[in-house]
Design an enzyme around this catalytic site. Structure first.
Site, PDB file in Angstrom:
ATOM      1  N   ASP A 107      27.005  57.437  55.129  1.00 23.04           N
ATOM      2  CA  ASP A 107      28.233  56.664  55.272  1.00 23.04           C
ATOM      3  C   ASP A 107      29.491  58.334  55.050  1.00 23.04           C
ATOM      4  O   ASP A 107      30.411  57.256  55.612  1.00 23.04           O
ATOM      5  CB  ASP A 107      27.974  55.663  54.038  1.00 23.04           C
ATOM      6  N   TYR A 114      29.822  59.766  57.814  1.00 22.64           N
ATOM      7  CA  TYR A 114      30.925  58.948  59.473  1.00 22.64           C
ATOM      8  C   TYR A 114      31.829  58.612  58.771  1.00 22.64           C
ATOM      9  O   TYR A 114      32.322  58.692  59.862  1.00 22.64           O
ATOM     10  CB  TYR A 114      29.606  57.263  59.006  1.00 22.64           C
ATOM     11  N   SER A 131      36.765  42.083  53.974  1.00 23.40           N
ATOM     12  CA  SER A 131      36.765  43.394  53.858  1.00 23.40           C
ATOM     13  C   SER A 131      37.051  43.647  52.262  1.00 23.40           C
ATOM     14  O   SER A 131      38.508  42.486  51.837  1.00 23.40           O
ATOM     15  CB  SER A 131      36.400  43.503  54.250  1.00 23.40           C
ATOM     16  N   LEU A 132      36.819  44.678  51.710  1.00 23.94           N
ATOM     17  CA  LEU A 132      37.831  45.662  50.657  1.00 23.94           C
ATOM     18  C   LEU A 132      37.680  46.189  50.366  1.00 23.94           C
ATOM     19  O   LEU A 132      37.939  47.308  51.104  1.00 23.94           O
ATOM     20  CB  LEU A 132      36.584  45.061  49.300  1.00 23.94           C
ATOM     21  N   GLU A 181      32.829  43.202  39.229  1.00 15.59           N
ATOM     22  CA  GLU A 181      31.425  42.669  39.281  1.00 15.59           C
ATOM     23  C   GLU A 181      31.122  43.934  40.163  1.00 15.59           C
ATOM     24  O   GLU A 181      31.542  44.529  40.222  1.00 15.59           O
ATOM     25  CB  GLU A 181      31.871  41.193  40.961  1.00 15.59           C
ATOM     26  N   LYS A 191      29.429  45.961  42.636  1.00 17.45           N
ATOM     27  CA  LYS A 191      29.478  46.005  43.959  1.00 17.45           C
ATOM     28  C   LYS A 191      28.228  46.600  44.604  1.00 17.45           C
ATOM     29  O   LYS A 191      27.390  47.463  44.831  1.00 17.45           O
ATOM     30  CB  LYS A 191      30.629  47.302  44.912  1.00 17.45           C
ATOM     31  N   ASP A 206      25.217  46.506  47.139  1.00 18.43           N
ATOM     32  CA  ASP A 206      24.961  47.573  48.493  1.00 18.43           C
ATOM     33  C   ASP A 206      24.080  46.669  50.115  1.00 18.43           C
ATOM     34  O   ASP A 206      22.769  46.504  49.719  1.00 18.43           O
ATOM     35  CB  ASP A 206      24.683  48.166  48.419  1.00 18.43           C
ATOM     36  N   ARG A 228      28.018  38.903  58.369  1.00 20.68           N
ATOM     37  CA  ARG A 228      29.895  38.670  57.945  1.00 20.68           C
ATOM     38  C   ARG A 228      29.978  39.177  59.285  1.00 20.68           C
ATOM     39  O   ARG A 228      30.953  38.697  59.787  1.00 20.68           O
ATOM     40  CB  ARG A 228      30.689  39.514  57.262  1.00 20.68           C
ATOM     41  N   LYS A 259      38.434  41.730  41.247  1.00 19.53           N
ATOM     42  CA  LYS A 259      39.375  40.952  41.825  1.00 19.53           C
ATOM     43  C   LYS A 259      40.380  39.763  40.629  1.00 19.53           C
ATOM     44  O   LYS A 259      40.093  39.824  39.359  1.00 19.53           O
ATOM     45  CB  LYS A 259      38.150  39.689  42.171  1.00 19.53           C
ATOM     46  N   LYS A 315      34.432  52.873  43.747  1.00 18.59           N
ATOM     47  CA  LYS A 315      33.068  53.417  43.965  1.00 18.59           C
ATOM     48  C   LYS A 315      32.218  54.142  43.208  1.00 18.59           C
ATOM     49  O   LYS A 315      32.931  55.176  42.709  1.00 18.59           O
ATOM     50  CB  LYS A 315      33.030  53.861  46.279  1.00 18.59           C
ATOM     51  N   CYS A 353      -4.776  78.245  45.294  1.00 21.80           N
ATOM     52  CA  CYS A 353      -3.302  78.373  43.841  1.00 21.80           C
ATOM     53  C   CYS A 353      -2.054  79.290  44.389  1.00 21.80           C
ATOM     54  O   CYS A 353      -2.053  80.943  44.943  1.00 21.80           O
ATOM     55  CB  CYS A 353      -3.812  78.486  43.080  1.00 21.80           C
ATOM     56  N   CYS A 400      -1.850  81.373  41.255  1.00 23.97           N
ATOM     57  CA  CYS A 400      -3.840  82.270  40.782  1.00 23.97           C
ATOM     58  C   CYS A 400      -4.786  82.484  41.339  1.00 23.97           C
ATOM     59  O   CYS A 400      -5.667  82.917  41.312  1.00 23.97           O
ATOM     60  CB  CYS A 400      -4.076  81.235  40.060  1.00 23.97           C
ATOM     61  N   CYS A 443      -4.447  79.734  34.693  1.00 21.76           N
ATOM     62  CA  CYS A 443      -2.919  79.580  35.558  1.00 21.76           C
ATOM     63  C   CYS A 443      -1.606  80.012  34.858  1.00 21.76           C
ATOM     64  O   CYS A 443      -1.414  78.875  34.413  1.00 21.76           O
ATOM     65  CB  CYS A 443      -3.511  78.541  36.834  1.00 21.76           C
TER      66      CYS A 443
HETATM   67  C1  9MJ Z   1      29.997  42.402  46.744  1.00 23.44           C
HETATM   68  N1  9MJ Z   1      29.081  43.667  47.906  1.00 23.44           N
HETATM   69  O1  9MJ Z   1      29.199  42.879  45.561  1.00 23.44           O
HETATM   70  C2  9MJ Z   1      33.299  41.112  47.471  1.00 23.44           C
HETATM   71  N2  9MJ Z   1      31.118  42.007  46.487  1.00 23.44           N
HETATM   72  O2  9MJ Z   1      34.957  39.615  47.227  1.00 23.44           O
HETATM   73  C3  9MJ Z   1      31.162  41.898  45.514  1.00 23.44           C
HETATM   74  N3  9MJ Z   1      31.921  41.479  47.552  1.00 23.44           N
HETATM   75  C4  9MJ Z   1      33.291  40.547  48.277  1.00 23.44           C
HETATM   76  N4  9MJ Z   1      32.081  40.886  45.362  1.00 23.44           N
HETATM   77  C5  9MJ Z   1      35.691  39.139  48.447  1.00 23.44           C
HETATM   78  N5  9MJ Z   1      31.521  41.455  44.053  1.00 23.44           N
HETATM   79  C6  9MJ Z   1      34.995  40.170  49.632  1.00 23.44           C
HETATM   80  C7  9MJ Z   1      34.177  40.917  49.445  1.00 23.44           C
END
Ligand code: 9MJ
Length: 665
Positions: free
Chosen positions: A30, A33, A79-80, A110, A112, A114, A133, A288, A312, A406, A409, A430
């Site tokens: 990622d 990218y 998205s965030l 919270e 995040k 993946d 999504r 949030k 991140k 090996c 030895c 050995c």
């Molecule tokens: C993840 N990926 O755990 C949101 N997310 O809230 C959590 N993503 C999110 N919240 C609003 N814990 C848009 C995405």
């Protein structure tokens, strides 16, 4: 920069995006990218006339897959934005404080997750539609596949719920499930995934839901979309999460309300340390604004809300090239192929080696020198080559051949029956095994000889200054100081540290001996149940198997070790050199928080890997047992706990949920 360079880069990115989104089979990480994407953006900013429709920057949507219906979300899926440092986090908090005209902002923090974001639509209490999504507006209809996930209710658990309820959250594949799945896939020549997220995405995009049903997928809810008839009036995000639980949705137990940037930063640090113990991938934490009125006031920038951001963590996977494949001889003679990598940062550290496990594994993964590979360093400390990007294999790369002898030895290697591992049978003869045994003996969790690094042990053995661990105790300051780059003072310190290590505990001593299959926990079991070395040496295999968590294989390794004359001589030499320990083994562990608590784990853990949880409980002094009895102090019951839970309740044993682990480990 020329236009043709721009076009090449654009096409490269499009190809990578296709591999990622459509094939679930990326060829770059990622991060790579993102870097390429940013380069392209920069080129386009400098030369706007070059930008054409097919540039990935012009795409609002992820590519919808053929084979799935498109679904328009009733409310867009957000998205965030990201922050990458404490400064950026402070700036995020500052903007919000300014808008709110308040000093202290409450955030819901919270992990995040993946995985793959999905939206679940319930009408009249029934799951009617599940969608990915996609681009946030339009996703793919994956209802049939989602219906196979056990953690998603097909029917809301409350009949009083509004007519329309949309729940958003993340579908994940567990790490343990991912490992098992990939092992199975390798065995059966199926597609191997680079990471659990690709595996989750690939599983949800199965055209055959029966296949999805077999994959270990879990779901956590973290927000809602449309809710109507009636529309409940929530004032806080936390209230929404609390509302979701009794409807039947799993909500992450690690979510916490925190205050201000400081609270967010602390949470980020704490979750980062817990990250290796979790059984699912997280790539950061999300903050949030908890007050919904303030969220509304803050609003959005393009697709992302101003009231939330993601902080991140370092990526746990990366791609690099294999420069060579060597084999290493382990402490017990096991021959492990190791990939020497072009250095690459994974999980925040530079990685130059990755294990290839064994010959079968190399053959299954078809790893060759020169190959481009995905390297993963998640949870486990040893980085691993997950898969090869075959499309980028250099011409002429040849299949790897394991050596027949090996490398240290030159003894002919052997394969034990039913085992994948090749071994050098030379044992202490050995040099490699001798060195590893001494390193292990001196290591922190064993005799803990401060300042005796691997390089020094290698020199001692190469120069024939020592043959076994007991010889360490006869080294002199003069001998050590004569080594290159060794000053008198550090030689003196080392001798003092070796001397100090003589005073130890029985558990450490047993562990330090390096008996096969006897790790720290088993060594502790032996010491706490059998009290003296003589007693341990005298037990037969049957008696040993009566101890907790010692099975037939381990018991046999222990009796075999003590029956060996060389080992007997070495143990005696250590005792003669003055190694000793206090008779009753309490001091070592008396102050541990869970000292002597008898704990049983049962049911399915969702946030913890069971082995790691168990190891951690034992580190804290607990005895982890597999059966509930009158002696059990605590039962930790995960999901779907059955007979053990019933028995504990009958016996009046205290029962707690998985949350107890996050609070106490
Ligand atoms: C993840 N990926 O755990 C949101 N997310 O809230 C959590 N993503 C999110 N919240 C609003 N814990 C848009 C995405």
């Amino acid at each position: 920069m020329t236009k043709s360079e721009y076009t090449t880069l654009k096409e490269r990115l499009n190809e990578h995006a296709y591999r990622y989104y459509v094939l679930d089979d990326p060829a770059i990480s990622d991060i790579e990218y993102d870097q390429l994407y940013r380069q392209l953006q920069a080129m386009e900013e400098a030369n706007p006339e070059w930008v054409s429709d097919d540039s990935p920057t012009q795409r609002v949507a992820d590519q919808p897959m053929d084979g799935f219906q498109q679904v328009r979300h009733a409310l867009p899926m957000l998205s965030l934005g990201n922050v990458f440092s404490r400064e950026e986090l402070d700036a995020f908090d500052q903007r919000i404080r300014k808008a709110a005209e308040e000093e202290n902002i409450e955030y819901m923090a919270e992990p995040k997750l993946d995985g793959l974001a999905v939206s679940l639509r319930y009408e009249n209490g029934r799951l009617v539609q599940a969608a990915t999504r996609g681009d946030g507006q339009v996703g793919e209809d994956i209802t049939a596949n989602i219906r196979t996930l056990q953690s998603i209710p097909l029917k809301l658990r409350k009949s009083t719920a509004p007519e329309v309820v949309e729940v958003r959250g993340e579908v994940l594949m567990t790490r343990s499930g991912f490992k098992k799945y990939n092992a199975w896939a390798l065995e059966n020549e199926q597609k191997v995934f680079a990471n659990p997220r690709n595996a989750a995405a690939g599983s949800l995009r199965q055209l055959d839901p029966r296949k999805t049903a077999k994959r270990p997928l879990i779901f956590y809810a973290y927000s809602v979309g449309e809710i109507s008839n009636p529309e409940p009036q929530f004032e806080q995000h936390s209230a929404i999460l609390d509302w979701l639980k009794p409807l039947g949705f799993p909500v992450n137990k690690m979510n916490r309300l925190v205050e201000g940037a400081e609270g967010c930063a602390e949470y980020h640090a704490r979750i980062n340390t817990e990250r290796p113990n979790l059984d699912f991938d997280i790539d950061g934490v999300v903050f949030k604004v908890n007050a919904l009125a303030l969220q509304q006031q803050l609003g959005f920038v393009t697709k992302a809300p101003r009231w939330a951001t993601a902080h991140k963590f370092p990526a746990e996977e990366a791609t690099t090239r294999i420069e060579a494949i060597d084999v290493q001889v382990g402490r017990t003679g096991s021959i492990t192929p190791v990939a020497r990598l072009k250095p690459v940062v994974v999980g925040g550290v530079t990685v130059t080696n990755a294990t290839l496990h064994n010959e079968d594994e190399i053959r299954r993964k078809d790893v060759r020198v020169g190959d481009k590979v995905f390297v993963r360093r998640a949870g486990d400390v040893i980085p691993e080559v997950v898969k090869v990007v075959e499309s980028e294999r250099p011409a002429g790369a040849e299949a790897f051949q394991m050596p027949t002898h090996c490398p240290v030895c030159e003894t002919r290697l052997q394969k034990e029956e039913d085992q994948a591992v090749l071994r050098c049978p030379a044992g202490f003869a050995c040099d490699a095994q001798r060195k590893e045994a001494i390193k292990h003996f001196a290591s922190r969790k064993a005799m803990d000889v401060d300042g005796l690094g691997d390089k020094l042990v290698e020199q001692f053995v190469d120069k024939e200054m020592i043959r076994g661990p007991s010889d360490l105790y006869h080294l002199t300051v003069e001998q050590i100081a004569a080594l290159e780059r060794m000053a008198e003072k550090s030689a003196g310190n080392l001798v003092a540290a070796i001397e100090a290590s003589k005073h130890t505990t029985l558990a450490r001593f047993i562990y330090a001996l390096g008996i096969r299959e006897v790790g720290e926990a088993t060594a502790r079991t032996l010491a706490t149940h059998l009290y003296t070395l003589e007693n341990i040496q005298q037990q037969d295999s049957e008696a040993l198997q009566k101890l907790p968590d010692i099975g037939e294989v381990v018991a046999r390794k222990i009796t075999k070790f003590f029956a060996d004359e060389n080992n007997q001589r070495e143990v005696q030499a250590l005792l003669d050199a003055g190694v000793h320990w206090p008779e009753v083994e309490i001091k070592d562990t008396a102050e541990l928080p869970l000292q002597d608590m008898v704990i049983v784990l049962t049911g399915k853990l969702t946030e913890f890997n069971r082995d790691q949880a168990k190891a951690r409980l034992m580190e804290l002094g607990a005895k982890v047992s597999s059966a509930v009895s009158g002696k059990t102090d605590l039962l930790i019951a995960g999901e779907n706990a059955g007979s053990k839970l019933a028995k504990a309740e009958k016996l009046g044993v205290e029962v707690v949920g998985e949350d107890w682990l996050s609070e106490n480990l």
